[in-house]
Design a protein around this motif. Sequence first.
Motif, mmCIF file in Angstrom:
data_model
loop_
_atom_site.group_PDB
_atom_site.id
_atom_site.type_symbol
_atom_site.label_atom_id
_atom_site.label_comp_id
_atom_site.label_asym_id
_atom_site.label_seq_id
_atom_site.Cartn_x
_atom_site.Cartn_y
_atom_site.Cartn_z
ATOM 1 N N GLU A 1 0.832 -1.209 0.000
ATOM 2 C CA GLU A 1 0.000 0.000 0.000
ATOM 3 C C GLU A 1 0.865 1.257 0.000
ATOM 4 O OE1 GLU A 1 -2.487 -0.314 3.388
ATOM 5 O OE2 GLU A 1 -3.739 -1.931 2.562
ATOM 6 N N GLN A 2 2.056 1.142 0.594
ATOM 7 C CA GLN A 2 2.971 2.285 0.644
ATOM 8 C C GLN A 2 3.840 2.385 -0.611
ATOM 9 O OE1 GLN A 2 5.163 1.650 4.279
ATOM 10 N NE2 GLN A 2 3.415 2.123 5.600
ATOM 11 N N GLY A 3 3.607 1.496 -1.569
ATOM 12 C CA GLY A 3 4.349 1.541 -2.819
ATOM 13 C C GLY A 3 5.597 0.702 -2.863
ATOM 14 N N VAL A 4 5.854 -0.058 -1.825
ATOM 15 C CA VAL A 4 7.046 -0.930 -1.801
ATOM 16 C C VAL A 4 6.647 -2.271 -2.419
ATOM 17 C CG1 VAL A 4 8.902 -1.883 -0.388
ATOM 18 C CG2 VAL A 4 7.738 0.213 0.329
ATOM 19 N N MET A 5 6.598 -2.322 -3.732
ATOM 20 C CA MET A 5 6.071 -3.486 -4.424
ATOM 21 C C MET A 5 7.053 -4.662 -4.444
ATOM 22 S SD MET A 5 3.250 -2.161 -4.834
ATOM 23 C CE MET A 5 2.471 -3.609 -5.533
ATOM 24 N N ASP A 6 8.319 -4.426 -4.114
ATOM 25 C CA ASP A 6 9.299 -5.516 -4.073
ATOM 26 C C ASP A 6 9.174 -6.372 -2.814
ATOM 27 O OD1 ASP A 6 10.415 -4.992 -6.498
ATOM 28 O OD2 ASP A 6 12.023 -3.727 -5.728
ATOM 29 N N ALA A 7 8.411 -5.941 -1.831
ATOM 30 C CA ALA A 7 8.272 -6.700 -0.581
ATOM 31 C C ALA A 7 7.604 -8.035 -0.862
ATOM 32 C CB ALA A 7 7.460 -5.896 0.431
ATOM 33 N N ARG A 8 8.170 -9.096 -0.314
ATOM 34 C CA ARG A 8 7.642 -10.432 -0.532
ATOM 35 C C ARG A 8 8.001 -11.306 0.661
ATOM 36 N NH1 ARG A 8 11.114 -10.918 -5.617
ATOM 37 N NH2 ARG A 8 11.007 -8.678 -5.267
ATOM 38 N N LEU A 9 7.279 -12.415 0.824
ATOM 39 C CA LEU A 9 7.542 -13.330 1.925
ATOM 40 C C LEU A 9 8.312 -14.544 1.422
ATOM 41 C CD1 LEU A 9 4.186 -13.256 3.927
ATOM 42 C CD2 LEU A 9 6.326 -12.074 4.431
ATOM 43 N N TYR A 10 9.147 -15.073 2.293
ATOM 44 C CA TYR A 10 9.955 -16.247 1.968
ATOM 45 C C TYR A 10 9.830 -17.245 3.112
ATOM 46 C CZ TYR A 10 14.084 -19.029 0.680
ATOM 47 O OH TYR A 10 14.929 -20.051 0.328
ATOM 48 N N GLY A 11 9.489 -18.495 2.759
ATOM 49 C CA GLY A 11 9.411 -19.558 3.754
ATOM 50 C C GLY A 11 8.063 -19.702 4.420
ATOM 51 N N ASN A 12 7.053 -18.945 3.976
ATOM 52 C CA ASN A 12 5.762 -18.974 4.653
ATOM 53 C C ASN A 12 4.750 -19.881 3.959
ATOM 54 O OD1 ASN A 12 5.538 -17.130 2.399
ATOM 55 N ND2 ASN A 12 3.569 -16.496 3.249
ATOM 56 N N ASP A 13 5.115 -20.481 2.824
ATOM 57 C CA ASP A 13 4.168 -21.285 2.052
ATOM 58 C C ASP A 13 4.232 -22.747 2.490
ATOM 59 O OD1 ASP A 13 2.510 -22.447 0.232
ATOM 60 O OD2 ASP A 13 3.724 -21.970 -1.543
ATOM 61 N N PRO A 14 3.158 -23.278 3.104
ATOM 62 C CA PRO A 14 3.168 -24.680 3.547
ATOM 63 C C PRO A 14 3.228 -25.670 2.391
ATOM 64 C CG PRO A 14 1.433 -23.414 4.645
ATOM 65 C CD PRO A 14 1.925 -22.579 3.525
ATOM 66 N N ASP A 15 3.030 -25.197 1.165
ATOM 67 C CA ASP A 15 3.044 -26.092 0.004
ATOM 68 C C ASP A 15 4.343 -26.006 -0.783
ATOM 69 O OD1 ASP A 15 0.398 -26.995 0.486
ATOM 70 O OD2 ASP A 15 -0.405 -25.179 -0.458
ATOM 71 N N ASP A 16 5.366 -25.365 -0.213
ATOM 72 C CA ASP A 16 6.624 -25.283 -0.940
ATOM 73 C C ASP A 16 7.410 -26.586 -0.795
ATOM 74 O OD1 ASP A 16 7.847 -25.267 1.543
ATOM 75 O OD2 ASP A 16 8.406 -23.152 1.492
ATOM 76 N N GLY A 17 8.642 -26.597 -1.285
ATOM 77 C CA GLY A 17 9.417 -27.830 -1.335
ATOM 78 C C GLY A 17 9.839 -28.401 -0.003
ATOM 79 N N VAL A 18 9.706 -27.623 1.083
ATOM 80 C CA VAL A 18 10.046 -28.129 2.412
ATOM 81 C C VAL A 18 8.833 -28.094 3.347
ATOM 82 C CG1 VAL A 18 12.484 -27.515 2.226
ATOM 83 C CG2 VAL A 18 10.880 -25.849 3.167
ATOM 84 N N GLY A 19 7.660 -27.874 2.772
ATOM 85 C CA GLY A 19 6.441 -27.846 3.578
ATOM 86 C C GLY A 19 6.291 -26.610 4.427
ATOM 87 N N GLY A 20 6.973 -25.531 4.022
ATOM 88 C CA GLY A 20 6.961 -24.324 4.852
ATOM 89 C C GLY A 20 8.028 -24.437 5.929
ATOM 90 N N THR A 21 8.422 -23.308 6.464
ATOM 91 C CA THR A 21 9.476 -23.312 7.471
ATOM 92 C C THR A 21 8.999 -22.666 8.770
ATOM 93 O OG1 THR A 21 10.369 -21.184 6.725
ATOM 94 C CG2 THR A 21 11.247 -23.168 5.680
ATOM 95 N N GLY A 22 9.779 -22.897 9.821
ATOM 96 C CA GLY A 22 9.501 -22.262 11.094
ATOM 97 C C GLY A 22 10.157 -20.909 11.218
#
Length: 309
Positions: A236-257
């Motif tokens: 919303e503040q225009g920082v469009m490069d912001a993204r999450l890493y490791g939060n997807d339970p369906d990724d190759g390691v089942g998500g991380t802690g």
Amino acid sequence: MTGPNSLFGPLDPARDAGYVDAPKRKGFFTDTSVCIGCKACEVACKEWNDVPENLYEMLGTSYDNSHSLNANQWRHVAFIEQPAGRPQRPAREQVDLGMPTVGAAPTGVAEEEKPDFRWLMSSDVCKHCTHAACLDVCPTGSLFRSEFGTVVVQDDICNGCGYCVAACPYGVIDRRKGPEGDPKVGIAQKCTLCYDRLTDDQRPACAQACPTESIQYGDVEELRERASARVATLHEQGVMDARLYGNDPDDGVGGTGAMFLLLDEPEVYGLPPDPVVTTKDLPAMYKKAGMAAVAMIGGAALSFLGRRR
């Protein structure tokens, strides 16, 4: 395949490890947009866990003197220096983190001709994967899943084989090589999420020491919601490069802690873009090896019976 480190389907690491009344899974959310690179987390981690001093030296390529995660560096704050006017990303989309500057030697270059830079800071740590390859390959049971869903090394059981070192898709775990005389030389070492503090209902030392709350500790599901809300705010503040890493339970390691809010591609921070648990093909390999063994035994039996005739 089920159990404490199942490769298939959703799982609760603590519950599936056999803890009947297990607390909710604990973890980290690191918001790199507010990290100031103070390295207080590194110091707190070393002091609490009695981690030896690393070989600190300036390499001439960065102000970062701890370089990477290793057996003597369970927390590592990466310093990433980028030209502000990179052609692949317009300068207006970059984030000014307000980092203090360091005085350079006088030069004959005019101020307006000097290149501008931005700093990206990120405190890296063991990811405490849902599907942890280090657990799969450990032959002694030195690595175990705690009641908090974290992955912990038991120093007195580790035989230093190094299988876990090769299995980690993030290159986190490492065998201690020094200093000379340290009783843990040769033993696999990594972040335990301050397991001894968690059992005493305390926050991990790094999160406790972080002055900007860049490192947040809590229930993993709650942290995922908090991280998603933070990314939405930055967008919303225009920082469009912001993204999450490791939060997807369906990724190759089942998500991380341990999940991270990044301001650039994962590779910029030295993180694999699509991590995959390195033992994911083991069930198929065991099945094929078993079929091959049965076929060999069958062939040997037929050959033996043919000779007797």
